[in-house]
Design a protein around this motif. Structure first.
Motif, PDB file in Angstrom:
ATOM      1  N   GLU A  33       0.849  -1.197   0.000  1.00 39.90           N
ATOM      2  CA  GLU A  33       0.000   0.000   0.000  1.00 39.90           C
ATOM      3  C   GLU A  33       0.877   1.238   0.000  1.00 39.90           C
ATOM      4  O   GLU A  33       1.986   1.208   0.542  1.00 39.90           O
ATOM      5  CB  GLU A  33      -0.879   0.043   1.262  1.00 39.90           C
ATOM      6  CG  GLU A  33      -1.885  -1.061   1.373  1.00 39.90           C
ATOM      7  CD  GLU A  33      -2.688  -0.973   2.673  1.00 39.90           C
ATOM      8  OE1 GLU A  33      -2.309  -0.193   3.578  1.00 39.90           O
ATOM      9  OE2 GLU A  33      -3.683  -1.700   2.781  1.00 39.90           O
ATOM     10  N   ASP A  34       0.372   2.313  -0.556  1.00 41.29           N
ATOM     11  CA  ASP A  34       1.045   3.618  -0.523  1.00 41.29           C
ATOM     12  C   ASP A  34       2.499   3.543  -0.999  1.00 41.29           C
ATOM     13  O   ASP A  34       3.356   4.270  -0.508  1.00 41.29           O
ATOM     14  CB  ASP A  34       1.001   4.219   0.891  1.00 41.29           C
ATOM     15  CG  ASP A  34      -0.415   4.389   1.394  1.00 41.29           C
ATOM     16  OD1 ASP A  34      -1.303   4.654   0.556  1.00 41.29           O
ATOM     17  OD2 ASP A  34      -0.637   4.250   2.611  1.00 41.29           O
ATOM     18  N   ASP A  35       2.806   2.650  -1.893  1.00 43.26           N
ATOM     19  CA  ASP A  35       4.125   2.489  -2.520  1.00 43.26           C
ATOM     20  C   ASP A  35       5.243   2.040  -1.586  1.00 43.26           C
ATOM     21  O   ASP A  35       6.336   1.765  -2.054  1.00 43.26           O
ATOM     22  CB  ASP A  35       4.566   3.790  -3.217  1.00 43.26           C
ATOM     23  CG  ASP A  35       3.695   4.108  -4.416  1.00 43.26           C
ATOM     24  OD1 ASP A  35       3.148   3.162  -5.022  1.00 43.26           O
ATOM     25  OD2 ASP A  35       3.563   5.293  -4.744  1.00 43.26           O
ATOM     26  N   ASN A  36       5.015   1.977  -0.260  1.00 42.21           N
ATOM     27  CA  ASN A  36       6.120   1.539   0.597  1.00 42.21           C
ATOM     28  C   ASN A  36       5.672   0.831   1.878  1.00 42.21           C
ATOM     29  O   ASN A  36       6.460   0.668   2.792  1.00 42.21           O
ATOM     30  CB  ASN A  36       7.016   2.729   0.967  1.00 42.21           C
ATOM     31  CG  ASN A  36       6.349   3.677   1.929  1.00 42.21           C
ATOM     32  OD1 ASN A  36       5.127   3.752   2.007  1.00 42.21           O
ATOM     33  ND2 ASN A  36       7.152   4.400   2.679  1.00 42.21           N
TER      34      ASN A  36
ATOM     35  N   GLU B 157      13.697   2.746   1.652  1.00 47.82           N
ATOM     36  CA  GLU B 157      13.742   3.339   0.313  1.00 47.82           C
ATOM     37  C   GLU B 157      14.375   2.415  -0.720  1.00 47.82           C
ATOM     38  O   GLU B 157      14.044   2.492  -1.901  1.00 47.82           O
ATOM     39  CB  GLU B 157      14.496   4.663   0.346  1.00 47.82           C
ATOM     40  CG  GLU B 157      13.749   5.761   1.056  1.00 47.82           C
ATOM     41  CD  GLU B 157      14.497   7.080   1.028  1.00 47.82           C
ATOM     42  OE1 GLU B 157      15.415   7.246   0.196  1.00 47.82           O
ATOM     43  OE2 GLU B 157      14.166   7.942   1.855  1.00 47.82           O
TER      44      GLU B 157
ATOM     45  N   ILE C  87       9.766  -2.882  -4.720  1.00 49.05           N
ATOM     46  CA  ILE C  87       8.404  -3.396  -4.562  1.00 49.05           C
ATOM     47  C   ILE C  87       7.939  -4.183  -5.781  1.00 49.05           C
ATOM     48  O   ILE C  87       6.912  -4.846  -5.732  1.00 49.05           O
ATOM     49  CB  ILE C  87       7.407  -2.276  -4.222  1.00 49.05           C
ATOM     50  CG1 ILE C  87       7.350  -1.235  -5.321  1.00 49.05           C
ATOM     51  CG2 ILE C  87       7.728  -1.657  -2.889  1.00 49.05           C
ATOM     52  CD1 ILE C  87       6.217  -0.259  -5.165  1.00 49.05           C
ATOM     53  N   GLU C  88       8.694  -4.119  -6.865  1.00 50.31           N
ATOM     54  CA  GLU C  88       8.358  -4.906  -8.057  1.00 50.31           C
ATOM     55  C   GLU C  88       8.833  -6.350  -7.924  1.00 50.31           C
ATOM     56  O   GLU C  88       8.418  -7.205  -8.689  1.00 50.31           O
ATOM     57  CB  GLU C  88       8.979  -4.270  -9.308  1.00 50.31           C
ATOM     58  CG  GLU C  88       8.526  -2.838  -9.561  1.00 50.31           C
ATOM     59  CD  GLU C  88       7.022  -2.717  -9.741  1.00 50.31           C
ATOM     60  OE1 GLU C  88       6.423  -3.598 -10.382  1.00 50.31           O
ATOM     61  OE2 GLU C  88       6.449  -1.733  -9.226  1.00 50.31           O
TER      62      GLU C  88
END
Length: 158
Positions: free
Chosen positions: A78-81, A119, A123-124
């Protein structure tokens, strides 16, 4: 703890339980109380222990999930991180005539954990494997950025 499980049901407590279950969300907001969803999620998070390892090329999240099938577990970002691991363990329904629980200690219900990913997490490239009741989620790291080369500026003679 639900006292009904232990056979200690009290009519007053039962009524209070029912009133709380039926309390509208607007009423909870009026009292500035946390919503039932928030309380449920907080309990689910508190009761789901996890180990987190940082390896040279990845982050590994290890969570015990005894008796769960892969369809009972969700792994999302969620939310990219934010890595979210959630699901639900249901009570097995046994309908044997005359049988009743004497003690119920195994945890059932929803579970959830949220982890803010660093950071350098890619996530891919996330994989999840559940084997022998242990869920292992691996998040690969991004390669380190190339160091910037110093820019050389030619000095002119005037």
């Amino acid at each position: 703890m639900d006292l009904r499980v232990l056979g200690l049901e009290n009519p007053l407590l039962s009524s209070l339980h029912h009133m709380l279950d039926e309390m509208p969300d607007e009423m909870e907001k009026a009292f500035n109380a946390p919503t039932r969803t928030y309380v449920r999620d907080a309990k689910a998070m508190a009761s789901t222990p996890a180990d987190v390892k940082e390896c040279p090329n990845s982050y590994v999240f290890i969570i015990d999930m005894p008796g769960l099938k892969s369809g009972d577990i969700k792994v999302q970002v969620e939310d990219d991180n934010v890595l979210v691991i959630s699901g639900e363990r249901k009570r097995e329904v046994e309908e044997k005539e005359g049988a009743k629980y004497v003690r119920m200690e195994r945890r059932v219900g929803k579970f959830m954990r949220k982890f803010v990913l660093p950071e350098d997490a890619n996530i891919e490239k996330i994989s999840a494997v559940c084997q022998d009741g242990v869920l292992t989620v691996t998040v690969e790291k991004l390669p380190p950025p190339e160091p910037k080369k110093p820019k050389t500026i030619e000095v002119k003679i005037a």
